[in-house]
Design an enzyme around this catalytic site. Structure first.
Site, PDB file in Angstrom:
ATOM      1  CG  ASP A   1       9.686 -55.014  -2.268  1.00 47.40           C
ATOM      2  OD1 ASP A   1       9.187 -55.192  -3.230  1.00 47.40           O
ATOM      3  OD2 ASP A   1       9.213 -54.702  -1.237  1.00 47.40           O
TER       4      ASP A   1
ATOM      5  CE  LYS B   1       7.560 -51.545  -3.205  1.00 46.58           C
ATOM      6  NZ  LYS B   1       6.849 -52.279  -2.058  1.00 46.58           N
TER       7      LYS B   1
ATOM      8  CG  HIS C   1       7.790 -59.514  -6.156  1.00 45.69           C
ATOM      9  ND1 HIS C   1       8.560 -58.707  -6.809  1.00 45.69           N
ATOM     10  CD2 HIS C   1       7.252 -58.919  -5.142  1.00 45.69           C
ATOM     11  CE1 HIS C   1       8.567 -57.692  -6.628  1.00 45.69           C
ATOM     12  NE2 HIS C   1       7.850 -57.501  -5.292  1.00 45.69           N
TER      13      HIS C   1
HETATM   14 FE   LIG Z   1       6.982 -55.959  -4.201  1.00 47.02          FE
END
Ligand SMILES: [Fe+2]
Length: 241
Positions: free
Chosen positions: A61, A64, A115
Site C-alpha cells: 500500500d 497510499k 495486489h
Molecule cells: Fe491496496
C-alpha cells in the site's frame, strides 16, 4: 553482505516513511506481512520466496502515501466515483515508487502493482487472470482482505475471524486463488492467523518502543522483528532465536 544490509536499510527507511505518513497503515502492513508469511509457509514456499512475499506484503500500500488518498481513506463516507478512481491508482503509484528498487528486489514493483487483481480477471489495474497474477500478489490479496475485515476502520467496525474467513471463502475462485483459499481456511492456518490477530490487536505500547529493543546492525533481514512466533514459521526456519 554490505549490499544486503544497504538493501535492508533502504526498505526500513521506506517502512519508516509509511509509519510517518500514517501509523495505522504501518501497523496494517506489518499484520498483513505476518499473515502473508503464514499462508506462504502453508503453501510450502521456500525461504527466498517467503522473503519476496513478505516484501510485497510490507509495501503493497505504499502508493497510499499521498495526502489526497490518505484523506479519502480516513473519511467515513461513501466514495464518489472520482475518489474511487483516485484510490484505484494506488497499485500503479506504489509500483512507480518502488520501480528503482526493482534491480535489487525484482518482485516488488510487479507484486505491488498486482495486489488488487482478481483470480477471475475482474481486478485492477491490468485485469490479470489466474496464475498470471504473481503468487506474492495472490497471497497478499487474501490476507489484505482478511485484515481489512478484522480491523476497525473509519468506515467499518472490526468483525470476527469467522466472518473474515467466510468472506475469503466466498471469494474462492472468483476474487481469490482457490488453492490458496483452501490453505488459508484450513484449521492449522486459521489457528496461526487467529493467534497473530489476537496478539496484534491486543492493547499495547507503540511499535516505536518495541522496535528500539531490536538491533539491526548484524542482520540484513529487515522483517524479523514482527514475525509471528507461529509453529509454521518456526518449521520454515524463519524465526531467529
Ligand atoms: Fe491496496
Amino acid at each position: 553482505m554490505a549490499l544486503a544490509r544497504l538493501g535492508a536499510a533502504t526498505l526500513e527507511s521506506l517502512l519508516d516513511a509509511i509509519d510517518a505518513n500514517n501509523p495505522e497503515t504501518g501497523a496494517h502492513v506489518r499484520r498483513v506481512a505476518q499473515y502473508a508469511l503464514t499462508l506462504g509457509c502453508a503453501a510450502d514456499l521456500d525461504e527466498r520466496a517467503l522473503h519476496r512475499v513478505e516484501r510485497v506484503a510490507l509495501f503493497h500500500d505504499i502508493g497510499k502515501i499521498d495526502q489526497a488518498i490518505s484523506d479519502i481513506v480516513k473519511e467515513p463516507k461513501k466514495l464518489t466515483p472520482e475518489e474511487r478512481r483516485s484510490i484505484m491508482m494506488h497499485p500503479r503509484r506504489g509500483a512507480d515508487v518502488l520501480r528503482p528498487l526493482g534491480a535489487f528486489f525484482p518482485e516488488l514493483p510487479d507484486g505491488v502493482l498486482s495486489h488488487h487483481e482478481r483470480w477471475d480477471g475482474k481486478g485492477y489495474p491490468r485485469g490479470l487472470r489466474g496464475s498470471s497474477i504473481p503468487i506474492e500478489a495472490r497471497i497478499v490479496a487474501i490476507v489484505d482482505t482478511f485484515d481489512a475485515v478484522t480491523e476497525a476502520r473509519a468506515y467499518s467496525h472490526a468483525r470476527s475471524l469467522e466472518t473474515a474467513q467466510q468472506i475469503i471463502v466466498k471469494g474462492r475462485g472468483t476474487q481469490f486463488d482457490p488453492d490458496l483459499v483452501d490453505l488459508f481456511a484450513s484449521p492449522p492456518v486459521m489457528r496461526d492467523i487467529g493467534r497473530i490477530m489476537r496478539r496484534e490487536h491486543a492493547p499495547r505500547k507503540t511499535h516505536g518502543s518495541r522496535r528500539k529493543k531490536a538491533s539491526t546492525s548484524s542482520i540484513p533481514d529487515i522483517t524479523f522483528r514482527w514475525r509471528s512466533p507461529s509453529p509454521l514459521l518456526r518449521r520454515a526456519g524463519l524465526l531467529r532465536p
